[in-house]
Design a protein around this motif. Structure first.
Motif, PDB file in Angstrom:
ATOM      1  N   ILE A   4       0.812  -1.187   0.286  1.00  0.00           N
ATOM      2  CA  ILE A   4      -0.185  -0.115  -0.312  1.00  0.00           C
ATOM      3  C   ILE A   4       1.090   1.175   0.494  1.00  0.00           C
ATOM      4  CG2 ILE A   4      -1.815   1.177   1.301  1.00  0.00           C
ATOM      5  CD1 ILE A   4      -2.390  -1.319   2.684  1.00  0.00           C
ATOM      6  N   SER A   5       0.510   2.333  -0.995  1.00  0.00           N
ATOM      7  CA  SER A   5       1.255   3.089  -1.008  1.00  0.00           C
ATOM      8  C   SER A   5       0.610   4.752  -0.478  1.00  0.00           C
ATOM      9  CB  SER A   5       1.622   3.846  -2.237  1.00  0.00           C
ATOM     10  OG  SER A   5       2.454   3.195  -2.577  1.00  0.00           O
ATOM     11  N   LEU A   6       0.529   5.413   0.550  1.00  0.00           N
ATOM     12  CA  LEU A   6      -0.031   5.753   1.021  1.00  0.00           C
ATOM     13  C   LEU A   6       0.342   7.401   0.537  1.00  0.00           C
ATOM     14  CD1 LEU A   6       0.479   4.170   4.435  1.00  0.00           C
ATOM     15  CD2 LEU A   6      -1.190   6.268   4.776  1.00  0.00           C
ATOM     16  N   VAL A   7      -0.622   7.996   0.247  1.00  0.00           N
ATOM     17  CA  VAL A   7       0.248   9.707  -0.875  1.00  0.00           C
ATOM     18  C   VAL A   7      -0.514  11.306   0.299  1.00  0.00           C
ATOM     19  CG1 VAL A   7      -0.778  11.296  -2.801  1.00  0.00           C
ATOM     20  CG2 VAL A   7      -0.600   8.612  -2.481  1.00  0.00           C
ATOM     21  N   VAL A   8       0.099  11.885   0.123  1.00  0.00           N
ATOM     22  CA  VAL A   8       0.147  12.745   1.538  1.00  0.00           C
ATOM     23  C   VAL A   8      -0.592  14.251   1.461  1.00  0.00           C
ATOM     24  CG1 VAL A   8      -0.219  13.552   4.122  1.00  0.00           C
ATOM     25  CG2 VAL A   8       0.286  10.973   2.867  1.00  0.00           C
ATOM     26  N   GLN A  32       2.275  -4.011   3.994  1.00  0.00           N
ATOM     27  CA  GLN A  32       3.470  -3.306   3.260  1.00  0.00           C
ATOM     28  C   GLN A  32       3.034  -1.942   2.783  1.00  0.00           C
ATOM     29  OE1 GLN A  32       6.111  -5.171   0.742  1.00  0.00           O
ATOM     30  NE2 GLN A  32       7.167  -3.489   0.252  1.00  0.00           N
ATOM     31  N   ALA A  33       2.877  -0.910   4.377  1.00  0.00           N
ATOM     32  CA  ALA A  33       3.305   0.050   4.274  1.00  0.00           C
ATOM     33  C   ALA A  33       3.845   1.011   3.557  1.00  0.00           C
ATOM     34  CB  ALA A  33       2.127   0.726   4.572  1.00  0.00           C
ATOM     35  N   SER A  34       4.020   1.852   2.788  1.00  0.00           N
ATOM     36  CA  SER A  34       4.578   2.663   2.870  1.00  0.00           C
ATOM     37  C   SER A  34       3.857   4.598   2.000  1.00  0.00           C
ATOM     38  CB  SER A  34       6.316   2.790   2.300  1.00  0.00           C
ATOM     39  OG  SER A  34       5.639   2.623   0.630  1.00  0.00           O
ATOM     40  N   ILE A  35       4.706   5.431   3.332  1.00  0.00           N
ATOM     41  CA  ILE A  35       4.134   6.865   2.588  1.00  0.00           C
ATOM     42  C   ILE A  35       5.476   7.250   1.856  1.00  0.00           C
ATOM     43  CG2 ILE A  35       4.648   9.499   3.004  1.00  0.00           C
ATOM     44  CD1 ILE A  35       3.737   8.812   5.631  1.00  0.00           C
ATOM     45  N   SER A  36       4.518   7.447   0.229  1.00  0.00           N
ATOM     46  CA  SER A  36       5.198   7.532  -0.404  1.00  0.00           C
ATOM     47  C   SER A  36       5.463   9.174  -1.100  1.00  0.00           C
ATOM     48  CB  SER A  36       4.187   7.760  -1.592  1.00  0.00           C
ATOM     49  OG  SER A  36       4.459   8.120  -3.036  1.00  0.00           O
ATOM     50  N   ASP A  37       6.932   9.173  -1.184  1.00  0.00           N
ATOM     51  CA  ASP A  37       7.224  11.188  -1.495  1.00  0.00           C
ATOM     52  C   ASP A  37       7.465  10.561  -3.085  1.00  0.00           C
ATOM     53  OD1 ASP A  37       9.362   9.527  -2.539  1.00  0.00           O
ATOM     54  OD2 ASP A  37      10.812  10.086  -1.381  1.00  0.00           O
ATOM     55  N   ALA A  38       7.428   9.882  -3.977  1.00  0.00           N
ATOM     56  CA  ALA A  38       6.024   9.948  -5.551  1.00  0.00           C
ATOM     57  C   ALA A  38       6.109  11.677  -5.638  1.00  0.00           C
ATOM     58  CB  ALA A  38       5.959   9.651  -5.753  1.00  0.00           C
ATOM     59  N   SER A  43       6.097   7.787 -11.096  1.00  0.00           N
ATOM     60  CA  SER A  43       7.093   7.289  -9.801  1.00  0.00           C
ATOM     61  C   SER A  43       6.332   6.361  -9.392  1.00  0.00           C
ATOM     62  CB  SER A  43       8.154   8.591  -9.453  1.00  0.00           C
ATOM     63  OG  SER A  43       7.487   9.685  -9.126  1.00  0.00           O
ATOM     64  N   LEU A  44       5.208   7.029  -9.149  1.00  0.00           N
ATOM     65  CA  LEU A  44       4.552   6.147  -8.149  1.00  0.00           C
ATOM     66  C   LEU A  44       3.840   5.121  -8.579  1.00  0.00           C
ATOM     67  CD1 LEU A  44       2.197   6.813  -5.683  1.00  0.00           C
ATOM     68  CD2 LEU A  44       0.738   8.118  -7.047  1.00  0.00           C
ATOM     69  N   ASP A  50      -0.634  -2.775  -5.091  1.00  0.00           N
ATOM     70  CA  ASP A  50      -1.792  -3.039  -4.710  1.00  0.00           C
ATOM     71  C   ASP A  50      -3.044  -2.281  -4.629  1.00  0.00           C
ATOM     72  OD1 ASP A  50      -1.244  -5.229  -5.215  1.00  0.00           O
ATOM     73  OD2 ASP A  50      -0.315  -5.526  -2.799  1.00  0.00           O
ATOM     74  N   ALA A  51      -2.719  -0.700  -3.531  1.00  0.00           N
ATOM     75  CA  ALA A  51      -3.821  -0.481  -3.246  1.00  0.00           C
ATOM     76  C   ALA A  51      -2.984   1.254  -3.094  1.00  0.00           C
ATOM     77  CB  ALA A  51      -4.500  -0.107  -1.998  1.00  0.00           C
ATOM     78  N   TRP A  52      -3.740   2.300  -3.753  1.00  0.00           N
ATOM     79  CA  TRP A  52      -3.120   3.900  -3.246  1.00  0.00           C
ATOM     80  C   TRP A  52      -4.030   4.128  -2.095  1.00  0.00           C
ATOM     81  CZ3 TRP A  52      -2.203   6.898  -8.176  1.00  0.00           C
ATOM     82  CH2 TRP A  52      -1.291   6.015  -8.440  1.00  0.00           C
ATOM     83  N   LEU A  53      -3.436   5.181  -0.884  1.00  0.00           N
ATOM     84  CA  LEU A  53      -4.781   4.828   0.309  1.00  0.00           C
ATOM     85  C   LEU A  53      -4.291   6.733   0.142  1.00  0.00           C
ATOM     86  CD1 LEU A  53      -6.663   5.590   2.185  1.00  0.00           C
ATOM     87  CD2 LEU A  53      -5.005   4.293   3.694  1.00  0.00           C
ATOM     88  N   VAL A  54      -4.623   7.759  -0.130  1.00  0.00           N
ATOM     89  CA  VAL A  54      -5.093   9.297  -0.116  1.00  0.00           C
ATOM     90  C   VAL A  54      -5.237   9.921   0.574  1.00  0.00           C
ATOM     91  CG1 VAL A  54      -5.589  11.225  -1.403  1.00  0.00           C
ATOM     92  CG2 VAL A  54      -5.054   9.528  -2.718  1.00  0.00           C
TER      93      VAL A  54
END
Ligand code: FMN
Length: 156
Positions: A4-8, A32-38, A43-44, A50-54
């Motif tokens: 999971i990529s978290l987009v903040v 496996q979750a990480s805060i994306s810096d994309a 890059s994202l 599998d999923a993006w959490l905005v």
């Protein structure tokens, strides 16, 4: 286990704090979750989540914060179709702004829908008028989102 990529998007740090709490909860649940810096769509997408959490607040008049705006504009211009992607949006705002309440999160969710991604649960709004700390509200919403993710990713 899902990736999971978290987009903040955050101006004053509130949405960022909520995202950090969500990341910890997701990790504790075995994901496996990480805060994306994309900053770009490419890059994202290359994170292959599998999923993006905005998780984003709203600024101006229904606008996205500067920390997430470049990514939004990049997605809008590159317009990658994402039919396999699942997503959720946690939108922080203030209902005293009336019609633009949580406009930033709503804009992001609308774009992901246009890109063909699948929303797992209706967008969560967190009203600063009601909640000084948005994290408990987001943590209460998370299990249902995760259940939907599990169901959608195990479907053939
Ligand atoms: C200058 C300014 C403009 C804002 N505009 C909106 C708005 O249009 N709609 C909304 O729902 N909230 C608006 N808000 C409220 C913020 O989105 C809300 O306080 C949020 O919790 C801030 O989160 P952050 O700390 O991550 O930036 C605005 C806040 C400020 C300071």
């Amino acid at each position: 286990m899902a990736k999971i990529s978290l987009v903040v998007g955050s101006v004053y740090g509130g949405a960022e704090a909520v995202a950090q709490q969500l990341q910890s909860a997701l990790d504790q649940a075995g994901h496996q979750a990480s805060i994306s810096d994309a900053q770009t769509a490419t890059s994202l997408v290359s994170e292959a989540a599998d999923a993006w959490l905005v998780v984003t607040s709203t600024t101006g008049s229904g606008d996205l914060p500067d920390t997430i705006l470049p990514l939004f504009l990049s997605l809008q211009s590159e317009f990658p179709m994402l039919p396999d992607l699942k997503y959720g949006v946690v939108a922080l705002g203030d209902s005293s702004y009336g019609d633009t309440f949580c406009g930033g999160g709503r804009q992001f969710g609308q774009l992901l829908e246009e890109l063909g991604a699948k929303e797992l649960c209706p967008l969560l709004t967190i009203d600063a008028c009601e909640h000084f700390d948005g994290a408990p509200v987001a943590l209460e919403w998370l299990p249902n989102w995760l259940t939907q993710l599990q169901q959608q990713t195990t479907k053939v």
